[in-house]
Enzyme design. Structure first.
Site, short mmCIF file in Angstrom:
data_model
loop_
_atom_site.label_atom_id
_atom_site.label_comp_id
_atom_site.label_asym_id
_atom_site.label_seq_id
_atom_site.Cartn_x
_atom_site.Cartn_y
_atom_site.Cartn_z
N TYR A 1 0.80 -1.22 0.00
CA TYR A 1 0.00 0.00 0.00
C TYR A 1 0.84 1.28 0.00
O TYR A 1 0.51 2.24 -0.72
CB TYR A 1 -0.99 -0.01 1.16
CG TYR A 1 -2.25 -0.78 0.82
CD1 TYR A 1 -3.30 -0.14 0.17
CD2 TYR A 1 -2.36 -2.13 1.13
CE1 TYR A 1 -4.46 -0.84 -0.15
CE2 TYR A 1 -3.51 -2.84 0.79
CZ TYR A 1 -4.55 -2.19 0.14
OH TYR A 1 -5.69 -2.89 -0.20
N GLU B 1 -9.07 -6.43 4.60
CA GLU B 1 -8.38 -7.56 3.99
C GLU B 1 -7.76 -8.48 5.03
O GLU B 1 -7.72 -9.70 4.84
CB GLU B 1 -7.34 -7.04 3.00
CG GLU B 1 -7.98 -6.45 1.75
CD GLU B 1 -7.05 -5.56 0.95
OE1 GLU B 1 -5.82 -5.65 1.14
OE2 GLU B 1 -7.56 -4.75 0.14
N GLY C 1 -23.52 -15.45 -22.38
CA GLY C 1 -22.24 -16.10 -22.63
C GLY C 1 -21.69 -16.80 -21.41
O GLY C 1 -22.41 -17.48 -20.68
N PRO D 1 -21.26 -18.23 -12.66
CA PRO D 1 -21.74 -18.10 -11.28
C PRO D 1 -23.21 -18.48 -11.14
O PRO D 1 -23.63 -18.95 -10.07
CB PRO D 1 -21.51 -16.62 -10.96
CG PRO D 1 -21.48 -15.93 -12.28
CD PRO D 1 -20.87 -16.92 -13.23
#
Length: 410
Positions: A100, A142, A281, A286
């Site tokens: 970062y 995160e 497509g 998912p």
């Protein structure tokens, strides 16, 4: 989550006042930012998608994020959903806290380069402070995601070796890969709609390439299935380099590296309201995970699967969905072919020719009282979203995901 800004009023004022400038020059700044950073830190090219770089997708997505952060610098809770979405990608790519400061340093250099004398020391100092706060938010989110991925049953940190147990050609363009852990141990559960990152070492390439692919089967198996569309070669060399590598060079028995499943585009399993899954497509991948999960875990939940393809030659997994629809009363299945073949017509393989449009949706669906999930090419998704909004489907009932950096559908 609670976000503490920790910025003085003057810094907040300066950052908010520069938000319109960033909106105007954001893409120019990010286009300058990436070459600067990669020149000084070429090791980061192991992480970033080179095709998205050359196509400008990543620059546009970053510019939108920076602008949103500036606009809401005194109320960062407002962008937490966006932060979490990006953080899923970062965790999947193994972005680390120590990277970062590198990003922050080169973002400020790019701002100075693009804005010139207009980027005063005061403005750059304010933005340096603001970036530090924003980076802390990402790092915090995160960190929790890394811990969750590693600590759950069958979970892991970093990249893990998987063996290609089976490779199945699904259509002229799409091939499925069934992946089992090389160590033979358990694999973590995932939510229908999530993806994995796969890292490839391609001969002749200086850097590794990482791509995300949606998991296309229901969770709870001893394998992960990804279904990969072969992307056509283009003038942009990295475009399709991974999909072509997987199709042409990866065989059954080969080993690939995966990070643990990630992503926030997931089926709401706490709801039993009807579900409409709309795909174009390879955007069906998912949706197939969601459909299979509903059949296995919510057999009384009404689900309509609507898929758009060029024609039957390019339509993957039709037999799988047809079997689910034939064997489960709660599953409805509709097909739209843009350019049907003669065989498609002879076999009556599709329900509509052309494109998915609101008028057709209103004909095949009983009403708009459902949760709508959709995925596919950006132009396709724009049409779907605009149609659903015109049908007065509430915003909270509309769910979609981009393959690649986030874009705008409005």
């Amino acid at each position: 989550m609670t976000v503490t800004t920790r910025l003085d009023e003057k810094t907040i004022e300066i950052v908010k006042s520069t938000a319109p400038v960033l909106e105007k020059h954001g893409e120019a700044i990010t286009k300058r930012f990436y070459p600067l950073m990669f020149e000084n830190h070429p090791e980061l090219l192991h992480v970033f998608n080179h095709a998205n770089q050359q196509q400008g997708k990543q620059q546009k997505a970053l510019a939108n994020t920076v602008y949103a952060a500036a606009k809401y610098i005194d109320h960062l809770e407002a962008i937490v959903p966006v932060v979490k979405q990006i953080a899923h990608k970062h965790r999947s790519l193994q972005v680390k806290p120590e990277q970062y400061p590198i990003v922050g340093e080169h973002l400020l250099l790019a701002i100075k380069d693009v804005l010139g004398d207009a980027a005063t020391d005061e403005i750059l100092e304010a933005w340096g402070k603001a970036y530090g706060v924003i980076a802390d938010v990402f790092i915090q989110v995160e960190k929790e995601m890394y811990e969750e991925a590693a600590e759950k049953k069958g979970g892991w940190d970093g990249f893990r070796d998987f063996v290609v147990a089976k490779k199945v050609k699904e259509s002229d363009a799409i091939t499925s890969f069934y992946l089992k852990p090389k160590d033979g141990k358990a694999i973590s559960e995932y939510l229908p709609g999530q993806y994995v990152s796969i890292r490839c070492y391609i001969e002749g390439e200086t850097y590794t390439h990482i791509r995300q692919y949606s998991l296309s089967d229901a969770p709870g198996k001893d394998y992960y299935r990804i279904s990969v569309k072969r992307e056509a070669d283009s003038d942009i060399k990295p475009d399709g380099i991974v999909s072509n590598y997987l199709h042409d060079q990866i065989s059954e028995g080969d080993v690939v590296e995966l990070t643990a499943p990630a992503g926030d585009f997931v089926l709401n399993m706490d709801s039993f309201e009807p579900v409409v899954l709309i795909s174009g497509g390879v955007g069906q991948t998912p949706m197939l995970s969601m459909l299979n999960t509903i059949v296995e875990q919510q057999p009384s939940r009404e689900v309509t699967f609507i898929h758009a393809a060029i024609n039957g030659d390019f339509h993957a997994m039709d037999n799988e969905v047809t079997e689910l629809a034939n064997n489960n009363e709660n599953v409805n299945y509709f097909l739209c072919y843009e350019n049907p073949t003669d065989y498609d017509r002879e076999q009556n393989r599709f329900d509509k020719e052309g494109y998915v449009e609101l008028e057709w949706l209103q004909q095949i669906l009983p009403d708009n009282q459902a949760d709508f999930y959709f995925c596919g090419p950006v132009p396709f998704m724009k049409v779907i979203k605009h149609g659903l909004k015109a049908w007065n489907v509430p915003e909270e009932k509309i769910h979609f995901e981009f393959f690649g950096p986030a874009d705008q559908l409005d």
